[in-house]
Design a protein around this motif. Structure first.
Motif, short mmCIF file in Angstrom:
data_model
loop_
_atom_site.label_atom_id
_atom_site.label_comp_id
_atom_site.label_asym_id
_atom_site.label_seq_id
_atom_site.Cartn_x
_atom_site.Cartn_y
_atom_site.Cartn_z
N PRO A 36 24.27 28.09 -17.43
CA PRO A 36 23.11 27.21 -17.47
C PRO A 36 23.44 25.83 -16.88
O PRO A 36 24.58 25.38 -16.95
CB PRO A 36 22.76 27.12 -18.95
N PHE A 37 22.40 25.19 -16.32
CA PHE A 37 22.61 23.90 -15.66
C PHE A 37 23.14 22.85 -16.61
O PHE A 37 24.02 22.07 -16.27
CB PHE A 37 21.31 23.42 -15.01
N LEU A 38 22.61 22.80 -17.84
CA LEU A 38 23.01 21.75 -18.76
C LEU A 38 24.44 21.91 -19.25
O LEU A 38 25.03 20.97 -19.78
CB LEU A 38 22.04 21.69 -19.95
N ALA A 39 25.04 23.08 -19.07
CA ALA A 39 26.43 23.28 -19.45
C ALA A 39 27.38 22.95 -18.30
O ALA A 39 28.59 22.86 -18.50
CB ALA A 39 26.65 24.71 -19.91
N SER A 40 26.85 22.72 -17.11
CA SER A 40 27.70 22.39 -15.97
C SER A 40 28.08 20.92 -16.00
O SER A 40 27.57 20.14 -16.81
CB SER A 40 26.96 22.70 -14.66
N ARG A 41 28.98 20.54 -15.14
CA ARG A 41 29.42 19.15 -15.09
C ARG A 41 28.27 18.22 -14.71
O ARG A 41 28.08 17.17 -15.31
CB ARG A 41 30.56 19.00 -14.08
N ALA A 42 27.47 18.63 -13.74
CA ALA A 42 26.32 17.82 -13.33
C ALA A 42 25.30 17.72 -14.45
O ALA A 42 24.68 16.67 -14.66
CB ALA A 42 25.68 18.41 -12.08
N GLY A 43 25.11 18.81 -15.19
CA GLY A 43 24.18 18.79 -16.30
C GLY A 43 24.62 17.86 -17.41
O GLY A 43 23.81 17.15 -18.02
N LEU A 44 25.92 17.83 -17.70
CA LEU A 44 26.43 16.93 -18.73
C LEU A 44 26.29 15.47 -18.31
O LEU A 44 25.97 14.60 -19.13
CB LEU A 44 27.89 17.27 -19.05
N VAL A 45 26.52 15.19 -17.03
CA VAL A 45 26.33 13.83 -16.53
C VAL A 45 24.86 13.45 -16.64
O VAL A 45 24.52 12.33 -17.05
CB VAL A 45 26.83 13.71 -15.07
N PHE A 46 23.97 14.36 -16.29
CA PHE A 46 22.53 14.12 -16.42
C PHE A 46 22.15 13.82 -17.87
O PHE A 46 21.39 12.90 -18.15
CB PHE A 46 21.75 15.32 -15.89
N LEU A 47 22.67 14.61 -18.81
CA LEU A 47 22.38 14.37 -20.23
C LEU A 47 22.90 13.01 -20.69
O LEU A 47 22.26 12.32 -21.48
CB LEU A 47 22.96 15.49 -21.08
#
Length: 86
Positions: free
Chosen positions: A19-30
């Motif tokens: 899932p996107f939110l588990a990726s590095r970019a997703g964590l930065v976004f969160l």
């Protein structure tokens, strides 16, 4: 003179993606979303808390409008058995 493009699709392997939110970019976004929310709340606290007051009355109105659709309507309120005075 023609140019031929050769795609090497056979040697390219697809990486398994989660899932996107588990990726590095997703964590930065969160993280950015959390910091932005915190800054907006601290800077505009009076506006946010002033709007919270209206959430309960608006919730009641919207629930009445959208959630009471299946109970048969309000057409039978005036049709009661009237007693004759004796």
């Amino acid at each position: 003179m023609s140019m031929h493009h050769h795609h090497d699709d056979q040697n390219r392997q697809e990486e398994p993606r989660g899932p996107f939110l588990a990726s590095r970019a997703g964590l930065v976004f969160l993280g950015f979303l959390a910091v932005g929310t915190l800054l907006l709340f601290t800077e505009h606290r009076a506006h946010v808390l002033g709007a919270v007051f209206w959430l309960l009355p608006l919730a009641c109105v919207f629930m009445h409008m959208f959630m009471h659709g299946g109970h048969g309507g309000h057409g039978s309120h005036g049709k009661r058995n009237e007693r004759k005075p004796s």
